[in-house]
Design an enzyme around this catalytic site. Structure first.
Site, PDB file in Angstrom:
ATOM      1  N   TYR A 149       0.854  -1.193   0.000  1.00  0.00           N
ATOM      2  CA  TYR A 149       0.000   0.000   0.000  1.00  0.00           C
ATOM      3  C   TYR A 149       0.883   1.234   0.000  1.00  0.00           C
ATOM      4  O   TYR A 149       1.836   1.319   0.780  1.00  0.00           O
ATOM      5  CB  TYR A 149      -0.904   0.012   1.236  1.00  0.00           C
ATOM      6  CG  TYR A 149      -1.817   1.210   1.305  1.00  0.00           C
ATOM      7  CD1 TYR A 149      -2.871   1.367   0.398  1.00  0.00           C
ATOM      8  CD2 TYR A 149      -1.637   2.202   2.277  1.00  0.00           C
ATOM      9  CE1 TYR A 149      -3.709   2.464   0.457  1.00  0.00           C
ATOM     10  CE2 TYR A 149      -2.473   3.303   2.339  1.00  0.00           C
ATOM     11  CZ  TYR A 149      -3.514   3.434   1.433  1.00  0.00           C
ATOM     12  OH  TYR A 149      -4.344   4.523   1.497  1.00  0.00           O
ATOM     13  N   ASP A 244       9.438   3.102  -0.020  1.00  0.00           N
ATOM     14  CA  ASP A 244       8.356   3.728   0.741  1.00  0.00           C
ATOM     15  C   ASP A 244       8.526   3.391   2.227  1.00  0.00           C
ATOM     16  O   ASP A 244       8.243   2.280   2.664  1.00  0.00           O
ATOM     17  CB  ASP A 244       7.005   3.239   0.207  1.00  0.00           C
ATOM     18  CG  ASP A 244       5.828   3.932   0.888  1.00  0.00           C
ATOM     19  OD1 ASP A 244       6.049   4.681   1.858  1.00  0.00           O
ATOM     20  OD2 ASP A 244       4.680   3.710   0.441  1.00  0.00           O
ATOM     21  N   LYS A 277       3.791   9.514   8.635  1.00  0.00           N
ATOM     22  CA  LYS A 277       3.477   8.976   9.966  1.00  0.00           C
ATOM     23  C   LYS A 277       4.403   9.507  11.071  1.00  0.00           C
ATOM     24  O   LYS A 277       4.192  10.621  11.533  1.00  0.00           O
ATOM     25  CB  LYS A 277       3.415   7.453   9.887  1.00  0.00           C
ATOM     26  CG  LYS A 277       2.270   7.031   8.925  1.00  0.00           C
ATOM     27  CD  LYS A 277       1.915   5.568   8.934  1.00  0.00           C
ATOM     28  CE  LYS A 277       0.625   5.320   8.171  1.00  0.00           C
ATOM     29  NZ  LYS A 277       0.762   4.791   6.819  1.00  0.00           N
TER      30      LYS A 277
HETATM   31  C1  LIG Z   1       0.113   5.060   5.443  1.00  0.00           C
HETATM   32  C2  LIG Z   1       0.933   4.763   4.248  1.00  0.00           C
HETATM   33  C3  LIG Z   1       0.910   5.580   3.102  1.00  0.00           C
HETATM   34  C4  LIG Z   1      -0.067   6.717   2.931  1.00  0.00           C
HETATM   35  O1  LIG Z   1       0.067   7.714   3.863  1.00  0.00           O
HETATM   36  P1  LIG Z   1      -1.176   8.701   4.141  1.00  0.00           P
HETATM   37  O2  LIG Z   1      -0.602   9.741   5.037  1.00  0.00           O
HETATM   38  O3  LIG Z   1      -2.242   7.859   4.765  1.00  0.00           O
HETATM   39  O4  LIG Z   1      -1.590   9.244   2.823  1.00  0.00           O
HETATM   40  C5  LIG Z   1       1.809   5.317   2.096  1.00  0.00           C
HETATM   41  N1  LIG Z   1       2.663   4.278   2.171  1.00  0.00           N
HETATM   42  C6  LIG Z   1       2.696   3.459   3.246  1.00  0.00           C
HETATM   43  C7  LIG Z   1       3.685   2.353   3.293  1.00  0.00           C
HETATM   44  C8  LIG Z   1       1.820   3.662   4.305  1.00  0.00           C
HETATM   45  O5  LIG Z   1       1.823   2.813   5.340  1.00  0.00           O
END
Ligand SMILES: *Cc1c(COP(=O)(O)O)cnc(C)c1O
Length: 445
Positions: A149, A244, A277
């Site tokens: 994701y 990511d 985050k």
């Molecule tokens: C949470 C998340 C996102 C998206 O971040 P948002 O602030 O919710 O848009 C992207 N990549 C990873 C791996 C995530 O866990």
């Protein structure tokens, strides 16, 4: 009727599904999501006055626990100077310097990152990263992994994890075929599949985007050398590697999951990192970063456009700096210790009830895959074949015992530095009943 039930009825009238992010809904586990009114340290409290030990941690940001004194103070100080200026502030530079410094301190082959662009959400960070990779390489296609994701970016929703997986969706309506035609989805932990894709589309693939360690289909540990292998393949075929770390960044270690693993894999570095985050400690902020030659492709100096009215918002920046400043070595070792203690206890409780399972971890981040052998889960197919239905009973038993977990089997368990012995004891004492509930779950027809 509980207060939360009343509030949920009311919210459903004016908010689709009653929630502003589908992962908060209880669709897959049933029941009503508690409305949270207060949080402190390792605890959250709902509108009915129930206190829970929190294992969601705002889905990752609460590394230090809720309402950490230094973070709250930093935000209060920032508030007193105004909420947003739409102009440069020194805090933005400080946060970027902190990120650059943390990453490069873990780099073993010279600097891994020179510049950082601040945005407001992880979605923006990954969206910008693929635009930047396309602009930099002059190529259109991207490779992503099934079950990973990367936020709700159109091109990245194919076979995505998190809420898309929880709701058993293949992707999203409203995403055009033209958009997904440029996205190649391959199985995770499968370097041969990546090579095959590169050979099938020579000179067309701009980037491979991967979660540093997948944590949105439950945790799936990258096999030994998998990330390093992606580095070699992207280099061989002239594509960028986008790592990511929105979830793992500054949580798995002081330099994210990369900081935990890259040195023993030859000291490789990706071309672009994305963060979110933890970098905002609970305020909306995220970032992407990389080497100068790539980052300078962004506007205003480069041709790849990216912007944001509230980018680098002073309150978010203040919370981020204070969070990272207080995320010391002791913080990481405390979370690591709590995590390994809890993994052991979860394993013992499930073993005692004869529940077959594997505990998947990425540093201190982990989750439980039910009904899997010792080899655990290596990719999204394995995850889908697991006995994830057992989680529903497990989850509700934990909730009834005062432990608040993600309402989905495909999310990670998040601990914080505030999870002290008292909080851990409460979690541990809730486990036997939850394991029993998981053991007696019936496969839905
Ligand atoms: C949470 C998340 C996102 C998206 O971040 P948002 O602030 O919710 O848009 C992207 N990549 C990873 C791996 C995530 O866990």
């Amino acid at each position: 009727m509980t207060v939360s039930e009343e509030l949920f009825e009311r919210s459903q009238r004016v908010i689709p599904g009653g929630v502003n992010s589908p992962v908060r809904a209880f669709n897959s586990v049933g029941g009503t999501p508690p409305f949270i009114v207060d949080a402190e340290g390792p605890y959250v409290k709902d509108a009915d006055g129930n206190q829970y030990v929190d294992l969601v941690g705002s889905w990752g940001p609460a590394l230090l626990g809720h309402r950490h004194e230094a973070v709250i103070e930093a935000v209060h100080t920032a508030v007193d100077h105004g909420l947003s200026f739409g102009a440069s502030t020194v805090g933005e530079t400080e946060l970027a310097e902190t990120v650059v410094d943390r990453i490069n301190r873990s780099a073993t082959n010279g600097p891994a990152i020179d510049q950082v662009r601040l945005v407001s959400t992880g979605t923006e960070a990954t969206m910008t990263s693929i635009r930047l990779a396309r602009g930099y390489t002059g190529r259109d296609k991207i490779i992503k992994f099934a079950g990973c994701y990367h936020g709700h970016v159109d091109a990245l929703l194919s076979e995505a994890g998190s809420g898309v997986a929880t709701l058993s969706l293949p992707g999203s309506a409203g995403v055009t075929q033209a958009t997904t035609a440029e996205t190649i989805v391959v199985p995770y932990n499968d370097l041969d599949a990546v090579r095959t894709a590169f050979e099938k589309y020579p000179g067309e693939i701009a980037a491979v985007i991967t979660e540093a360690a997948p944590c949105n289909m439950g945790v799936v540990t990258p096999g030994p050398g998998f990330n390093a292998g992606l580095r070699e393949l992207t280099r061989e075929f002239g594509a960028l590697m986008i790592f990511d770390e929105v979830l793992t960044g500054f949580r798995a270690s002081s330099a994210g999951y990369w900081g935990l693993t890259s040195a023993e894999e030859g000291g490789w570095a990706p071309d672009i990192y994305t963060f979110g985050k933890v970098i905002g400690g609970g305020m909306p902020i995220a970032a992407l970063g990389g080497r100068r030659e790539i980052m300078e492709y962004l506007a205003p100096n480069g041709p790849v456009y990216q912007a944001g009215t509230l980018s680098g918002n002073p309150l978010s920046v203040a919370a981020g700096i204070a969070t990272l400043r207080n995320a010391t070595g002791q913080v990481y070792s405390a979370i690591d210790r709590a995590s390994s203690h809890l993994r052991q206890e979860v394993g013992a409780a499930l073993d005692a009830e004869g529940v077959q399972h594997s505990i998947q971890s990425a540093g201190n981040i982990f989750s439980v895959a039910f009904g899997t052998g010792e080899n655990g889960v290596r990719n999204y197919e394995d995850v889908k074949a697991s006995e994830s239905y057992r989680y529903t009973a497990f989850f509700h038993s934990m909730l009834d015992s005062g432990v608040y977990m993600a309402p989905s089997p495909f999310e990670a368990w998040f601990l914080s530095a505030a999870h002290d012995d008292a909080a851990m004891d409460r979690i541990v004492s809730a486990l036997p009943a939850a394991a029993r509930a998981a053991a007696s779950s019936e496969r839905p027809r």
